[in-house]
Design a protein around this motif. Structure first.
Motif, PDB file in Angstrom:
ATOM      1  N   TRP A   1       0.228  16.565  64.198  1.00  0.00           N
ATOM      2  CA  TRP A   1       1.526  17.166  63.896  1.00  0.00           C
ATOM      3  C   TRP A   1       1.902  18.216  64.933  1.00  0.00           C
ATOM      4  CZ3 TRP A   1       5.729  16.220  61.275  1.00  0.00           C
ATOM      5  CH2 TRP A   1       6.594  17.252  60.899  1.00  0.00           C
ATOM      6  N   VAL A   2       0.991  19.093  65.285  1.00  0.00           N
ATOM      7  CA  VAL A   2       1.285  20.146  66.256  1.00  0.00           C
ATOM      8  C   VAL A   2       1.602  19.546  67.617  1.00  0.00           C
ATOM      9  CG1 VAL A   2       0.300  22.096  67.523  1.00  0.00           C
ATOM     10  CG2 VAL A   2      -0.035  21.927  65.054  1.00  0.00           C
TER      11      VAL A   2
ATOM     12  N   ASN B   1      -8.893  18.777  60.886  1.00  0.00           N
ATOM     13  CA  ASN B   1      -7.761  18.198  60.171  1.00  0.00           C
ATOM     14  C   ASN B   1      -6.973  17.320  61.137  1.00  0.00           C
ATOM     15  OD1 ASN B   1      -5.041  17.864  58.970  1.00  0.00           O
ATOM     16  ND2 ASN B   1      -5.777  19.313  57.430  1.00  0.00           N
TER      17      ASN B   1
ATOM     18  N   ARG C   1      -2.368  22.990  52.127  1.00  0.00           N
ATOM     19  CA  ARG C   1      -3.317  24.043  52.460  1.00  0.00           C
ATOM     20  C   ARG C   1      -4.568  24.042  51.582  1.00  0.00           C
ATOM     21  NH1 ARG C   1      -0.765  29.263  51.814  1.00  0.00           N
ATOM     22  NH2 ARG C   1      -2.617  30.100  52.853  1.00  0.00           N
TER      23      ARG C   1
ATOM     24  N   GLN D   1      -3.960  29.367  59.426  1.00  0.00           N
ATOM     25  CA  GLN D   1      -2.724  29.516  60.187  1.00  0.00           C
ATOM     26  C   GLN D   1      -2.401  30.972  60.488  1.00  0.00           C
ATOM     27  OE1 GLN D   1       0.752  26.907  59.432  1.00  0.00           O
ATOM     28  NE2 GLN D   1      -0.387  26.258  57.627  1.00  0.00           N
TER      29      GLN D   1
ATOM     30  N   SER E   1      -2.974  17.727  60.986  1.00  0.00           N
ATOM     31  CA  SER E   1      -2.421  18.947  61.572  1.00  0.00           C
ATOM     32  C   SER E   1      -2.491  18.901  63.090  1.00  0.00           C
ATOM     33  CB  SER E   1      -3.166  20.175  61.043  1.00  0.00           C
ATOM     34  OG  SER E   1      -2.914  20.360  59.664  1.00  0.00           O
ATOM     35  N   ARG E   2      -3.575  18.376  63.607  1.00  0.00           N
ATOM     36  CA  ARG E   2      -3.714  18.259  65.063  1.00  0.00           C
ATOM     37  C   ARG E   2      -2.622  17.367  65.645  1.00  0.00           C
ATOM     38  NH1 ARG E   2      -8.079  17.577  68.689  1.00  0.00           N
ATOM     39  NH2 ARG E   2      -7.183  17.125  70.759  1.00  0.00           N
TER      40      ARG E   2
ATOM     41  N   GLU F   1      -7.688  23.500  57.470  1.00  0.00           N
ATOM     42  CA  GLU F   1      -6.651  23.526  58.502  1.00  0.00           C
ATOM     43  C   GLU F   1      -5.341  22.901  58.012  1.00  0.00           C
ATOM     44  OE1 GLU F   1      -6.343  24.619  61.641  1.00  0.00           O
ATOM     45  OE2 GLU F   1      -8.339  25.407  62.014  1.00  0.00           O
ATOM     46  N   GLY F   2      -5.106  22.925  56.708  1.00  0.00           N
ATOM     47  CA  GLY F   2      -3.920  22.277  56.160  1.00  0.00           C
ATOM     48  C   GLY F   2      -2.638  22.994  56.507  1.00  0.00           C
ATOM     49  N   ARG F   3      -1.605  22.200  56.752  1.00  0.00           N
ATOM     50  CA  ARG F   3      -0.273  22.739  57.027  1.00  0.00           C
ATOM     51  C   ARG F   3       0.707  22.171  55.990  1.00  0.00           C
ATOM     52  NH1 ARG F   3       0.273  24.783  62.592  1.00  0.00           N
ATOM     53  NH2 ARG F   3       2.475  24.226  62.546  1.00  0.00           N
TER      54      ARG F   3
ATOM     55  N   LYS G   1       2.304  11.378  57.996  1.00  0.00           N
ATOM     56  CA  LYS G   1       1.387  11.835  59.043  1.00  0.00           C
ATOM     57  C   LYS G   1       0.455  10.698  59.484  1.00  0.00           C
ATOM     58  CE  LYS G   1       2.058  16.464  59.204  1.00  0.00           C
ATOM     59  NZ  LYS G   1       3.071  16.662  58.189  1.00  0.00           N
TER      60      LYS G   1
ATOM     61  N   GLU H   1       2.946  18.445  54.656  1.00  0.00           N
ATOM     62  CA  GLU H   1       3.300  17.039  54.769  1.00  0.00           C
ATOM     63  C   GLU H   1       4.767  16.921  54.398  1.00  0.00           C
ATOM     64  OE1 GLU H   1       3.243  14.447  56.064  1.00  0.00           O
ATOM     65  OE2 GLU H   1       2.490  12.733  54.957  1.00  0.00           O
TER      66      GLU H   1
END
Length: 593
Positions: free
Chosen positions: A72-73, A66, A423, A142, A69-70, A427-429, A483, A431
């Motif tokens: 974003w973190v 993803n 999600r 997660q 997510s990568r 690997e969704g978090r 994102k 948006e």
């Protein structure tokens, strides 16, 4: 969790779509001249650097589960140098637990720990039931990061480590830290019973009440900005091998437990105390260790709080904890307890440099505590059912009220986002689409002028909330425009590529809005939140009959307090509710003619 591999990967939006969304979001926030300049900048970017960066992102997306997510973190969390006081996730529950004696409190906490350890095992062994929304499986990736997860401070960007098979937790009480086993090595590493946990917690409370000369609230250092904590951590390691061993015990624990003294205060003060920890004598008894994936907090007067590290998990924390049973207070007094089980106090040997770091941390915390502004309100006159019954999208209604309140106080609209779960992708978090629109601006302006009728305001309200709903639907389908631009800037920085668009003040507003808005579906009546660095964080939850709002602000970085904004939001909610109810009834009567 077995369905994880069948989830689709998040697509990369077309560059043209994202730039169009950026211009659309910025139009109500810019003058005609400014918007024309933005159009020129985005057109130039799309024909030059944008083509190259888009191709680089497509390659990056192929190599990762993803890409969003990568990025974003790394950009939002690990490279953020602010104190975790202002960037960690948090859910505060106002529901007070029922105990009247010290023994009942320890029994309740012991039952909670027992449930926590069992739940951690369920997650680690991938036995957690697959979450679904309708027929769509949700990413469970997660959850596993909370099990023994830890965020290590490093210069410029932090790292994450995981100890999912850890056999101990850390317990913080009266400013001291204890290593507490939750598995029994003499019994095949079987998890401890409630009675055994009670025995160990009793040791902690007895030891913590004793006066010792060696006490120093070292955990205060973890609340410093990340670069300062990284430097202070290295100093601790240089001071003594004992410190290195103590840090290792903390950083490899399964999770943390904090037991605070009684925290009396009103609804605005309680979440501050629960986030900041035991504030007695200017933080001389500090009970937090930021960076742990999960901290469970109990206060002796019955409050329960969870603090999670946002770099590990976001968006689903309330749901996660709602699966835990309420702690019970009954256990078997006659059960024989293993007398070999003991807690060990974490020891420190501090140099003059470390003592100076600790002194500076205490001063910083005192300043931050007074700067951290919280306002909570429970609107009991109406809730989501009334809004929905009149055919208005509830979350859009809340967004309009917030923008209207902001306009009244600042005389302008601002960029705001609403969290949307992603999600359904691997690997969704989350948006965070920018939700302000031209329709929203038109409605807000109609509410601040006498030239518009209530009938017209009602029509504008419906149009603005429908536009908002469409945006959220578009986002949940994978159109992660914010994102996308973050990822393009991330790749440009990686390659030291200077891009004029990324240095534009309106681009910064798009990436870092002044209003962050998060809705939480939870059965509990109190929600604590975290502030934006330069703006307001607004959390809300609702029941059919009332709306709960929590606002947090860093006072030194805004001109409006949480209480001022909260008051205006409530006023706006009632103004809009009056228009909605009166005009909807009128429309119904008209339809009968």
């Amino acid at each position: 969790m077995s369905r994880y591999k069948i989830l689709p990967k998040l697509p990369v939006p077309a560059l043209s779509d994202t730039l169009d969304r950026f211009l659309t979001a910025m139009k109500p926030l810019t003058t005609q001249t400014q918007h024309s300049q933005l159009i020129k900048s985005t057109n130039s970017f799309s024909k030059r650097e944008g083509v190259y960066l888009q191709n680089r992102l497509l390659t990056f997306a192929e190599e990762t589960d993803n890409w969003a997510s990568r990025v974003w973190v790394d950009t939002r969390y690990l490279s953020n140098r602010d104190s975790l006081l202002f960037t960690n996730g948090k859910t505060t529950l106002k529901t007070r637990l029922k105990w009247s004696t010290h023994k009942e409190m320890l029994l309740a906490i012991s039952q909670h720990l027992f449930s926590m350890v069992r739940l951690m095992e369920t997650i680690r062994d991938e036995r957690l039931p697959q979450e679904m929304i309708g027929r769509v499986p949700q990413s469970m990736s997660q959850y596993i990061r909370l099990v023994g997860g830890y965020r290590v401070p490093k210069p410029k960007i932090d790292t994450q480590v995981f100890s999912p098979h850890s056999k101990h937790i850390i317990v913080m009480y009266a400013g001291r830290i204890y290593r507490m086993p939750v598995y029994n090595p003499a019994d095949g590493n079987k998890s401890l019973s409630v009675e055994e946990m009670y025995q160990l917690l009793s040791q902690v409370m007895s030891s913590g009440s004793e006066e010792t000369q060696s006490h120093a609230p070292v955990s205060l250092l973890t609340a410093l900005d990340r670069d300062s904590w990284s430097s202070a951590r290295e100093q601790l390691i240089q001071d003594s091998s004992i410190n290195a061993s103590s840090l290792r015990e903390i950083e490899t624990s399964l999770f943390g437990l904090c037991i605070d003294e009684c925290t009396n205060g009103d609804d605005n003060e309680i979440p501050k105390m629960q986030r900041f920890g035991d504030i007695r004598e200017n933080f001389k008894f500090y009970n937090r260790w930021f960076g742990l994936g999960l901290l469970t907090v109990f206060t002796q007067n019955g409050y329960k709080t969870w603090i999670s590290d946002h770099a590990l998990l976001d968006g689903v924390v309330p749901y996660f904890f709602d699966t835990l049973p309420e702690p019970g207070i009954s256990f078997d007094d006659t059960k024989r307890i293993n007398s070999s089980l003991n807690v060990e106090q974490i020891k420190w040997e501090l140099s003059q440099k470390s003592l100076l770091n600790l002194e500076n941390a205490e001063k910083q915390m005192i300043n931050w505590y007074s700067d951290y502004d919280v306002c909570n309100v429970d609107v009991k006159s109406f809730g989501r059912d009334l809004i929905k019954n009149y055919g208005v999208y509830f979350h859009g209604f809340i967004q309009l009220a917030i923008q209207l309140a902001y306009y009244k106080l600042y005389n302008q609209l601002t960029a705001s986002y609403q969290t949307v779960s992603m999600r359904s992708f691997r690997e969704g978090r989350l948006e965070h689409p920018i939700t302000v629109s031209e329709d929203m601006k038109t409605f807000v302006e109609s509410m601040t002028t006498s030239s518009q009728s209530d009938r017209e305001r009602w029509r504008l309200m419906l149009r603005a909330t429908n536009t908002y709903k469409l945006l959220l639907s578009e986002t949940s389908g994978g159109h992660v425009f914010v994102k996308h631009l973050q990822a393009l800037r991330y790749l440009a920085e990686k390659e030291n590529l200077s891009v004029d668009l990324f240095h534009n003040s309106h681009f910064e507003l798009f990436i870092e809005p002044k209003l962050a808005i998060s809705s939480v579906f939870t059965s509990v009546p109190f929600l604590g939140t975290i502030p934006l660095t330069n703006g307001h964080f607004i959390g809300y939850s609702s029941t059919p009959n009332h709306i709960i709002l929590t606002l947090t602000t860093i006072l030194s970085r805004t001109s409006v307090t949480s209480t001022q904004l909260c008051r205006e939001i409530v006023s706006s909610l009632f103004e809009m509710k009056d228009i909605l109810t009166s005009q909807a009834h009128t429309a119904l009567e008209d339809s009968k003619l």
